[in-house]
Design a protein around this motif. Sequence first.
Motif, PDB file in Angstrom:
ATOM      1  N   SER A 146       0.805  -1.219   0.000  1.00  0.00           N
ATOM      2  CA  SER A 146       0.000   0.000   0.000  1.00  0.00           C
ATOM      3  C   SER A 146       0.838   1.270   0.000  1.00  0.00           C
ATOM      4  O   SER A 146       0.509   2.239  -0.689  1.00  0.00           O
ATOM      5  CB  SER A 146      -0.941   0.005   1.209  1.00  0.00           C
ATOM      6  N   ALA A 150       0.694   3.766  -3.004  1.00  0.00           N
ATOM      7  CA  ALA A 150       0.252   5.130  -2.715  1.00  0.00           C
ATOM      8  C   ALA A 150       1.255   6.141  -3.250  1.00  0.00           C
ATOM      9  O   ALA A 150       0.879   7.213  -3.733  1.00  0.00           O
ATOM     10  CB  ALA A 150       0.057   5.312  -1.209  1.00  0.00           C
ATOM     11  N   ASN A 205      -7.998   8.599   4.146  1.00  0.00           N
ATOM     12  CA  ASN A 205      -6.997   7.807   4.853  1.00  0.00           C
ATOM     13  C   ASN A 205      -6.752   8.337   6.264  1.00  0.00           C
ATOM     14  O   ASN A 205      -6.551   7.555   7.188  1.00  0.00           O
ATOM     15  CB  ASN A 205      -5.694   7.787   4.051  1.00  0.00           C
ATOM     16  N   TRP A 223      -3.091   3.047   7.596  1.00  0.00           N
ATOM     17  CA  TRP A 223      -3.344   4.369   7.032  1.00  0.00           C
ATOM     18  C   TRP A 223      -2.098   5.240   7.054  1.00  0.00           C
ATOM     19  O   TRP A 223      -1.900   6.098   6.189  1.00  0.00           O
ATOM     20  CB  TRP A 223      -4.471   5.051   7.804  1.00  0.00           C
ATOM     21  N   HIS A 226      -0.152   4.581   3.992  1.00  0.00           N
ATOM     22  CA  HIS A 226      -0.821   5.194   2.841  1.00  0.00           C
ATOM     23  C   HIS A 226      -0.458   6.677   2.743  1.00  0.00           C
ATOM     24  O   HIS A 226      -0.080   7.174   1.673  1.00  0.00           O
ATOM     25  CB  HIS A 226      -2.337   5.058   2.970  1.00  0.00           C
TER      26      HIS A 226
END
Length: 252
Positions: A146, A150, A205, A223, A226
């Motif tokens: 991720s 991202a 996020n 998160w 991210h």
Amino acid sequence: MSDERNHQQNQASDGRQPAILLPGVVTALLGLMLAVHLARAFVLNEQGDLQLIYWLAFIPARGIAGAGFDGGWIPLLWTPFTHAFLHAGWEHLLINCAWLAIFGTPVARRYGPRATVILFLASAAVGAAAFAATTLPSVQVLIGASGGVAGLTGAACRFMFQPVIVGRDLETGTEQVLGRRMASIAELMRNQRAAFFIVVWLVLNAAVPFLPMLIGQSIGIAWQAHLGGFLAGLFLTPLFERRPAASEEESK
């Protein structure tokens, strides 16, 4: 923008569409993530899988003196990068693969394979650092692409909302597609589509840690990775930007 322009010109000159539409570097990253997950699912036994996670997942608490981990802090030299190739399940893997294909493709076509890999790994590492900063001193484990994905998303935001630039050959007068110009951060914020995408992405996020208060249970979404990865891609991408070839340029 030369890689993006050459890609478009090569397709136009031979009149053929490639059998695989994804750039080679994106296909390679997808293949590596899939191969690792297949090995975990069908080759390694439970103990082997746990050992793989132990040595390749990012565990920030390794850096705390006396944390009691085999290998001590040494795996922190590689796990900020290798965690990106491990996933919690098929759904986790497929979501990251789809996101990588969508946003990694324009980045790879614009900057080439080396820059794409650097952006992916650097964003994964920045995402890991953000994860560490918000979870220490507790022992938590980070896996998944991720952060790297991202980062490629943030990189794509720097140009995908900009108008296409065409140039005119100074000798023949023929129009040539040069790609899209990179926007500054200020220009992104003035562009309604770009600003909307970036703000919504960041807010969604950033809201993840507050969801347990609404739904009554924790959510296993990193998160922090991210956000850290996205901002890394957004701000590191200009390092790979090259000036377009000299020509008379105009926006369409």
